[in-house]
Motif scaffolding. Sequence first.
Motif, PDB file in Angstrom:
ATOM      1  N   PRO A 181       7.743  -3.967 -12.798  1.00 56.68           N
ATOM      2  CA  PRO A 181       6.886  -5.154 -12.761  1.00 56.68           C
ATOM      3  C   PRO A 181       5.618  -4.821 -11.970  1.00 56.68           C
ATOM      4  O   PRO A 181       5.648  -3.999 -11.048  1.00 56.68           O
ATOM      5  CB  PRO A 181       7.735  -6.194 -12.024  1.00 56.68           C
ATOM      6  CG  PRO A 181       8.753  -5.422 -11.272  1.00 56.68           C
ATOM      7  CD  PRO A 181       8.939  -4.111 -11.969  1.00 56.68           C
ATOM      8  N   ARG A 182       4.504  -5.412 -12.356  1.00 58.62           N
ATOM      9  CA  ARG A 182       3.251  -5.170 -11.625  1.00 58.62           C
ATOM     10  C   ARG A 182       3.357  -5.649 -10.176  1.00 58.62           C
ATOM     11  O   ARG A 182       2.863  -4.992  -9.276  1.00 58.62           O
ATOM     12  CB  ARG A 182       2.087  -5.878 -12.308  1.00 58.62           C
ATOM     13  CG  ARG A 182       1.644  -5.205 -13.586  1.00 58.62           C
ATOM     14  CD  ARG A 182       0.376  -5.863 -14.132  1.00 58.62           C
ATOM     15  NE  ARG A 182      -0.011  -5.241 -15.373  1.00 58.62           N
ATOM     16  CZ  ARG A 182      -0.758  -4.145 -15.463  1.00 58.62           C
ATOM     17  NH1 ARG A 182      -1.199  -3.550 -14.383  1.00 58.62           N
ATOM     18  NH2 ARG A 182      -1.065  -3.656 -16.654  1.00 58.62           N
ATOM     19  N   ALA A 195       0.815  -1.217   0.000  1.00 61.32           N
ATOM     20  CA  ALA A 195       0.000   0.000   0.000  1.00 61.32           C
ATOM     21  C   ALA A 195       0.848   1.266   0.000  1.00 61.32           C
ATOM     22  O   ALA A 195       0.467   2.260  -0.594  1.00 61.32           O
ATOM     23  CB  ALA A 195      -0.939  -0.010   1.190  1.00 61.32           C
ATOM     24  N   GLU A 196       2.007   1.272   0.668  1.00 62.98           N
ATOM     25  CA  GLU A 196       2.803   2.482   0.761  1.00 62.98           C
ATOM     26  C   GLU A 196       3.743   2.685  -0.432  1.00 62.98           C
ATOM     27  O   GLU A 196       4.415   3.698  -0.514  1.00 62.98           O
ATOM     28  CB  GLU A 196       3.609   2.512   2.064  1.00 62.98           C
ATOM     29  CG  GLU A 196       4.649   1.438   2.202  1.00 62.98           C
ATOM     30  CD  GLU A 196       4.138   0.113   2.748  1.00 62.98           C
ATOM     31  OE1 GLU A 196       4.936  -0.832   2.799  1.00 62.98           O
ATOM     32  OE2 GLU A 196       2.956  -0.005   3.112  1.00 62.98           O
ATOM     33  N   CYS A 197       3.817   1.775  -1.352  1.00 64.81           N
ATOM     34  CA  CYS A 197       4.696   1.883  -2.508  1.00 64.81           C
ATOM     35  C   CYS A 197       4.010   2.695  -3.611  1.00 64.81           C
ATOM     36  O   CYS A 197       2.950   2.307  -4.109  1.00 64.81           O
ATOM     37  CB  CYS A 197       5.058   0.500  -3.027  1.00 64.81           C
ATOM     38  SG  CYS A 197       6.019   0.537  -4.560  1.00 64.81           S
ATOM     39  N   VAL A 198       4.612   3.813  -3.987  1.00 65.37           N
ATOM     40  CA  VAL A 198       4.007   4.667  -5.008  1.00 65.37           C
ATOM     41  C   VAL A 198       3.899   3.950  -6.352  1.00 65.37           C
ATOM     42  O   VAL A 198       2.922   4.149  -7.078  1.00 65.37           O
ATOM     43  CB  VAL A 198       4.761   6.018  -5.134  1.00 65.37           C
ATOM     44  CG1 VAL A 198       6.170   5.828  -5.680  1.00 65.37           C
ATOM     45  CG2 VAL A 198       3.982   6.998  -5.997  1.00 65.37           C
ATOM     46  N   PHE A 199       4.850   3.097  -6.681  1.00 69.75           N
ATOM     47  CA  PHE A 199       4.764   2.388  -7.956  1.00 69.75           C
ATOM     48  C   PHE A 199       3.666   1.337  -7.929  1.00 69.75           C
ATOM     49  O   PHE A 199       2.965   1.141  -8.924  1.00 69.75           O
ATOM     50  CB  PHE A 199       6.109   1.778  -8.348  1.00 69.75           C
ATOM     51  CG  PHE A 199       7.164   2.792  -8.712  1.00 69.75           C
ATOM     52  CD1 PHE A 199       6.844   4.129  -8.942  1.00 69.75           C
ATOM     53  CD2 PHE A 199       8.477   2.421  -8.831  1.00 69.75           C
ATOM     54  CE1 PHE A 199       7.817   5.058  -9.292  1.00 69.75           C
ATOM     55  CE2 PHE A 199       9.459   3.338  -9.184  1.00 69.75           C
ATOM     56  CZ  PHE A 199       9.134   4.660  -9.406  1.00 69.75           C
ATOM     57  N   CYS A 200       3.471   0.675  -6.797  1.00 67.28           N
ATOM     58  CA  CYS A 200       2.342  -0.258  -6.670  1.00 67.28           C
ATOM     59  C   CYS A 200       1.022   0.491  -6.808  1.00 67.28           C
ATOM     60  O   CYS A 200       0.075  -0.006  -7.421  1.00 67.28           O
ATOM     61  CB  CYS A 200       2.409  -0.997  -5.340  1.00 67.28           C
ATOM     62  SG  CYS A 200       3.683  -2.274  -5.261  1.00 67.28           S
ATOM     63  N   ASP A 236       1.246   8.883 -16.367  1.00 62.69           N
ATOM     64  CA  ASP A 236       1.173   8.865 -17.830  1.00 62.69           C
ATOM     65  C   ASP A 236       1.744   7.538 -18.306  1.00 62.69           C
ATOM     66  O   ASP A 236       2.951   7.395 -18.522  1.00 62.69           O
ATOM     67  CB  ASP A 236       1.944  10.051 -18.409  1.00 62.69           C
ATOM     68  CG  ASP A 236       1.289  11.368 -18.050  1.00 62.69           C
ATOM     69  OD1 ASP A 236       0.161  11.596 -18.515  1.00 62.69           O
ATOM     70  OD2 ASP A 236       1.890  12.150 -17.285  1.00 62.69           O
ATOM     71  N   VAL A 237       0.871   6.550 -18.420  1.00 64.75           N
ATOM     72  CA  VAL A 237       1.263   5.187 -18.766  1.00 64.75           C
ATOM     73  C   VAL A 237       1.627   5.117 -20.247  1.00 64.75           C
ATOM     74  O   VAL A 237       0.924   5.632 -21.101  1.00 64.75           O
ATOM     75  CB  VAL A 237       0.135   4.194 -18.421  1.00 64.75           C
ATOM     76  CG1 VAL A 237       0.471   2.793 -18.894  1.00 64.75           C
ATOM     77  CG2 VAL A 237      -0.133   4.218 -16.917  1.00 64.75           C
ATOM     78  N   VAL A 240       0.545   1.183 -10.484  1.00 58.24           N
ATOM     79  CA  VAL A 240       0.146  -0.069 -11.144  1.00 58.24           C
ATOM     80  C   VAL A 240      -1.330  -0.376 -10.864  1.00 58.24           C
ATOM     81  O   VAL A 240      -2.066  -0.795 -11.757  1.00 58.24           O
ATOM     82  CB  VAL A 240       1.051  -1.232 -10.688  1.00 58.24           C
ATOM     83  CG1 VAL A 240       0.468  -2.575 -11.086  1.00 58.24           C
ATOM     84  CG2 VAL A 240       2.458  -1.071 -11.256  1.00 58.24           C
ATOM     85  N   ALA A 241      -1.774  -0.123  -9.641  1.00 57.29           N
ATOM     86  CA  ALA A 241      -3.167  -0.389  -9.251  1.00 57.29           C
ATOM     87  C   ALA A 241      -4.144   0.650  -9.794  1.00 57.29           C
ATOM     88  O   ALA A 241      -5.354   0.472  -9.706  1.00 57.29           O
ATOM     89  CB  ALA A 241      -3.267  -0.448  -7.733  1.00 57.29           C
ATOM     90  N   GLY A 242      -3.628   1.739 -10.328  1.00 54.87           N
ATOM     91  CA  GLY A 242      -4.484   2.792 -10.858  1.00 54.87           C
ATOM     92  C   GLY A 242      -4.940   3.793  -9.810  1.00 54.87           C
ATOM     93  O   GLY A 242      -5.738   4.682 -10.100  1.00 54.87           O
ATOM     94  N   ALA A 243      -4.438   3.675  -8.587  1.00 52.14           N
ATOM     95  CA  ALA A 243      -4.837   4.590  -7.510  1.00 52.14           C
ATOM     96  C   ALA A 243      -4.100   5.924  -7.580  1.00 52.14           C
ATOM     97  O   ALA A 243      -4.607   6.935  -7.125  1.00 52.14           O
ATOM     98  CB  ALA A 243      -4.584   3.931  -6.164  1.00 52.14           C
TER      99      ALA A 243
END
Length: 137
Positions: free
Chosen positions: A43-44, A2-7, A17-18, A10-13
């Motif tokens: 990686p996702r 939850a605290e990872c900005v890249f996660c 700019d993908v 990836v989750a769309g939260a």
Amino acid sequence: MAECVFCSIVAGATPADVVLEEDDLVAFLDTRPVFKGHVLLVPRDHVVTLPDLPAGLRDGFLAAAQRLATAMVDGLGAQGSFVAINNVVSQSVPHLHLHVVPRTKGDGLRGFFWPRTKYAAGEPADYAARLRKALTR
């Protein structure tokens, strides 16, 4: 995580700019680019460093990096690209990310990495042997 900005991206939260979305990977523009078009490939799944990347993701990860490097030239008119991964040291987000940065001769990027050092007599052979041994374990 939850605290990872890249996660979160990836989750769309967290908006980003993908540039590329695949089953196991996502690439998006870096919000603090070295040059415009600087992309981060992640990686996702939450993986911290390159050594942690599961074997089943390696080929796809590298193939995506190749495609992104080509896109720098074909899509942005860059002459080439700079591709890099930091592992722990200088890794601003503890989630594996590969940088693909568009490059053009004379763009001013200098000294981007580390200071240089010199080997003492005999050290190169010793270091090479130690690395070879580590690679055969």
